[in-house]
Scaffold this motif. Sequence first.
Motif, mmCIF file in Angstrom:
data_model
loop_
_atom_site.group_PDB
_atom_site.id
_atom_site.type_symbol
_atom_site.label_atom_id
_atom_site.label_comp_id
_atom_site.label_asym_id
_atom_site.label_seq_id
_atom_site.Cartn_x
_atom_site.Cartn_y
_atom_site.Cartn_z
ATOM 1 N N ILE A 70 -15.385 58.043 -3.890
ATOM 2 C CA ILE A 70 -14.997 57.105 -2.517
ATOM 3 C C ILE A 70 -14.143 56.275 -2.802
ATOM 4 O O ILE A 70 -13.375 55.991 -2.139
ATOM 5 N N ARG A 71 -14.134 55.703 -3.979
ATOM 6 C CA ARG A 71 -13.043 54.763 -4.392
ATOM 7 C C ARG A 71 -11.821 55.553 -4.600
ATOM 8 O O ARG A 71 -10.628 54.854 -4.081
ATOM 9 N N GLU A 72 -11.777 56.774 -5.131
ATOM 10 C CA GLU A 72 -10.438 57.245 -5.159
ATOM 11 C C GLU A 72 -9.915 57.752 -3.714
ATOM 12 O O GLU A 72 -8.466 57.605 -3.732
ATOM 13 N N GLN A 73 -10.549 57.846 -2.942
ATOM 14 C CA GLN A 73 -9.970 58.264 -1.485
ATOM 15 C C GLN A 73 -9.484 56.992 -0.782
ATOM 16 O O GLN A 73 -8.852 56.997 0.122
ATOM 17 N N LYS A 74 -10.156 55.709 -0.917
ATOM 18 C CA LYS A 74 -9.650 54.631 -0.274
ATOM 19 C C LYS A 74 -8.294 54.070 -0.504
ATOM 20 O O LYS A 74 -7.969 54.056 -1.852
ATOM 21 N N ASN A 75 -7.615 53.763 0.453
ATOM 22 C CA ASN A 75 -6.179 53.149 0.099
ATOM 23 C C ASN A 75 -5.318 54.246 -0.758
ATOM 24 O O ASN A 75 -4.701 53.506 -1.650
ATOM 25 N N ARG A 76 -5.664 55.512 -0.388
ATOM 26 C CA ARG A 76 -4.718 56.277 -1.481
ATOM 27 C C ARG A 76 -3.019 56.355 -1.391
ATOM 28 O O ARG A 76 -2.587 56.293 -2.354
ATOM 29 N N CYS A 77 -2.685 56.057 -0.207
ATOM 30 C CA CYS A 77 -0.969 55.904 -0.061
ATOM 31 C C CYS A 77 -0.965 54.560 -0.686
ATOM 32 O O CYS A 77 0.254 54.522 -1.542
ATOM 33 N N GLU A 78 -1.538 53.696 -0.512
ATOM 34 C CA GLU A 78 -1.322 52.208 -1.426
ATOM 35 C C GLU A 78 -1.045 52.389 -2.882
ATOM 36 O O GLU A 78 -0.242 51.741 -3.526
ATOM 37 N N LYS A 79 -2.372 53.068 -3.204
ATOM 38 C CA LYS A 79 -2.453 53.184 -4.721
ATOM 39 C C LYS A 79 -1.209 53.960 -5.300
ATOM 40 O O LYS A 79 -0.687 53.680 -6.306
ATOM 41 N N ALA A 80 -0.881 54.966 -4.491
ATOM 42 C CA ALA A 80 0.197 55.963 -5.121
ATOM 43 C C ALA A 80 1.589 55.285 -5.041
ATOM 44 O O ALA A 80 2.397 55.171 -6.056
ATOM 45 N N ALA A 81 1.783 54.289 -3.938
ATOM 46 C CA ALA A 81 3.018 53.387 -4.112
ATOM 47 C C ALA A 81 2.868 52.349 -5.202
ATOM 48 O O ALA A 81 4.027 52.149 -5.984
ATOM 49 N N ILE A 82 2.021 51.898 -5.595
ATOM 50 C CA ILE A 82 1.664 51.142 -6.720
ATOM 51 C C ILE A 82 2.016 51.760 -8.147
ATOM 52 O O ILE A 82 2.765 51.453 -8.866
ATOM 53 N N ALA A 83 1.538 52.944 -8.076
ATOM 54 C CA ALA A 83 1.381 53.758 -9.267
ATOM 55 C C ALA A 83 3.101 53.952 -9.660
ATOM 56 O O ALA A 83 3.718 54.079 -10.605
ATOM 57 N N GLN A 84 3.739 54.318 -8.323
ATOM 58 C CA GLN A 84 5.215 54.611 -8.349
ATOM 59 C C GLN A 84 5.976 53.533 -9.167
ATOM 60 O O GLN A 84 6.953 53.702 -9.833
ATOM 61 N N LYS A 85 5.557 52.318 -8.582
ATOM 62 C CA LYS A 85 6.399 51.098 -9.283
ATOM 63 C C LYS A 85 5.962 50.905 -10.855
ATOM 64 O O LYS A 85 6.763 50.588 -11.674
ATOM 65 N N ALA A 86 4.702 51.180 -11.151
ATOM 66 C CA ALA A 86 4.164 51.125 -12.568
ATOM 67 C C ALA A 86 4.982 52.179 -13.352
ATOM 68 O O ALA A 86 5.289 52.090 -14.520
ATOM 69 N N LEU A 87 5.429 53.476 -12.849
ATOM 70 C CA LEU A 87 5.966 54.438 -13.478
ATOM 71 C C LEU A 87 7.279 53.860 -14.112
ATOM 72 O O LEU A 87 7.813 54.301 -14.951
ATOM 73 N N GLN A 88 8.072 52.928 -13.190
ATOM 74 C CA GLN A 88 9.402 52.739 -13.560
ATOM 75 C C GLN A 88 9.362 51.752 -14.836
ATOM 76 O O GLN A 88 10.498 51.488 -15.260
ATOM 77 N N LEU A 89 8.161 51.135 -15.235
ATOM 78 C CA LEU A 89 8.015 50.520 -16.319
ATOM 79 C C LEU A 89 7.988 51.172 -17.808
ATOM 80 O O LEU A 89 8.186 50.729 -18.577
ATOM 81 N N LEU A 90 7.851 52.702 -17.665
ATOM 82 C CA LEU A 90 7.837 53.456 -18.732
ATOM 83 C C LEU A 90 8.940 54.165 -19.269
ATOM 84 O O LEU A 90 10.114 54.180 -18.616
ATOM 85 N N SER A 91 9.180 54.071 -20.658
ATOM 86 C CA SER A 91 10.225 55.036 -21.349
ATOM 87 C C SER A 91 9.622 55.672 -22.508
ATOM 88 O O SER A 91 8.591 55.338 -22.967
ATOM 89 N N ASN A 92 10.347 56.641 -23.007
ATOM 90 C CA ASN A 92 10.151 57.344 -24.115
ATOM 91 C C ASN A 92 9.652 56.684 -25.285
ATOM 92 O O ASN A 92 10.217 55.540 -25.609
ATOM 93 N N GLY A 93 8.631 57.062 -26.034
ATOM 94 C CA GLY A 93 8.003 56.722 -27.226
ATOM 95 C C GLY A 93 6.946 55.489 -27.011
ATOM 96 O O GLY A 93 6.440 55.032 -28.115
ATOM 97 N N GLN A 94 6.888 55.342 -25.896
ATOM 98 C CA GLN A 94 5.646 54.124 -25.726
ATOM 99 C C GLN A 94 4.195 54.677 -25.928
ATOM 100 O O GLN A 94 3.954 55.934 -25.650
ATOM 101 N N CYS A 95 3.502 53.826 -26.209
ATOM 102 C CA CYS A 95 2.031 53.899 -26.536
ATOM 103 C C CYS A 95 1.315 53.153 -25.150
ATOM 104 O O CYS A 95 1.378 51.938 -25.384
ATOM 105 N N ILE A 96 0.674 53.699 -24.242
ATOM 106 C CA ILE A 96 0.297 52.977 -23.020
ATOM 107 C C ILE A 96 -1.475 53.377 -22.900
ATOM 108 O O ILE A 96 -1.802 54.095 -23.505
ATOM 109 N N MET A 97 -2.019 52.214 -22.300
ATOM 110 C CA MET A 97 -3.338 52.428 -22.116
ATOM 111 C C MET A 97 -3.568 52.470 -20.550
ATOM 112 O O MET A 97 -2.856 51.864 -19.786
ATOM 113 N N LEU A 98 -4.402 53.443 -20.124
ATOM 114 C CA LEU A 98 -4.865 53.539 -18.669
ATOM 115 C C LEU A 98 -6.352 53.230 -18.618
ATOM 116 O O LEU A 98 -7.063 54.218 -19.200
ATOM 117 N N ASP A 99 -6.800 52.686 -17.628
ATOM 118 C CA ASP A 99 -8.185 52.486 -17.466
ATOM 119 C C ASP A 99 -8.753 53.580 -17.027
ATOM 120 O O ASP A 99 -8.189 54.446 -16.408
#
Length: 259
Positions: A70-99
């Motif tokens: 249910i949480r996954e379906q809520k505000n799906r477009c908003e979450k996708a837009a947020i994820a797109q901005k987050a993607l811009q912070l990444l570069s090759n070679g990084q080690c990242i954590m996703l909850d």
Amino acid sequence: MFAPERRKLILDKLTDQKRVTIKDLSKVIDVSAATLRTDLSKMEEEGLLKRTHGGAMLANQTDSETSFFIREQKNRCEKAAIAQKALQLLSNGQCIMLDASSTALELARLLKETPLRLTVVTSGINTALELNSHPNITVILLGGIVKKGSESLEGTLGINILNQIHIDIMFTSANGFSIESGLTDFSMYEVELKKSMVQASKKIVALLDQTKMNKISIASFATTDQIDMIITDHEMPEGYSEKLAEHHVDIIIASSDSY
């Protein structure tokens, strides 16, 4: 029995039954009612429960808050837009954590379509599966207990792994955020793991759609001072931008118009 052991038993009972009485607890734990009242008062101060006459209950939460589907379906477009901005912070070679949040899963879906070379540490089962076939991404799934009704791992079994890895950025969401309480969630066991994830990470980026703002859940896993950046889909509540600037938290507003 020491206090931490008693309080874990109390939380276990609350998780199963949602409500407990001091009379019942004293039979199970075999300590005085006075000792249990002290435990419950302390746990209420820490946001772990709500005291009631003669006992305690979990803070109010609904199935819609705890069900991952249910949480996954809520505000799906908003979450996708947020994820797109987050993607811009990444570069090759990084080690990242996703909850194990649904917003972090949206970021994983975007990562799956990029050529980025990364190591991804996660407590989310779906997130790990999403990225497992990527040729340039090494996935490390933290150990733990599979949470019922969710797609996440919880508990402290994965903490030893965190002691051996340097995390550049942690991307995390929460059930709620406020200046005073920071990032809060409704599962005590997941909160304990998230605390360790925060401690192991150099930079903390909170992915928060507008429904999470100015909302407090049972327990905090990151203070406002520990957060480096918030990515959200809407303007901050009144007064938040100024207060977050005092805490040196950057704010990025993502638009969901294109989703």
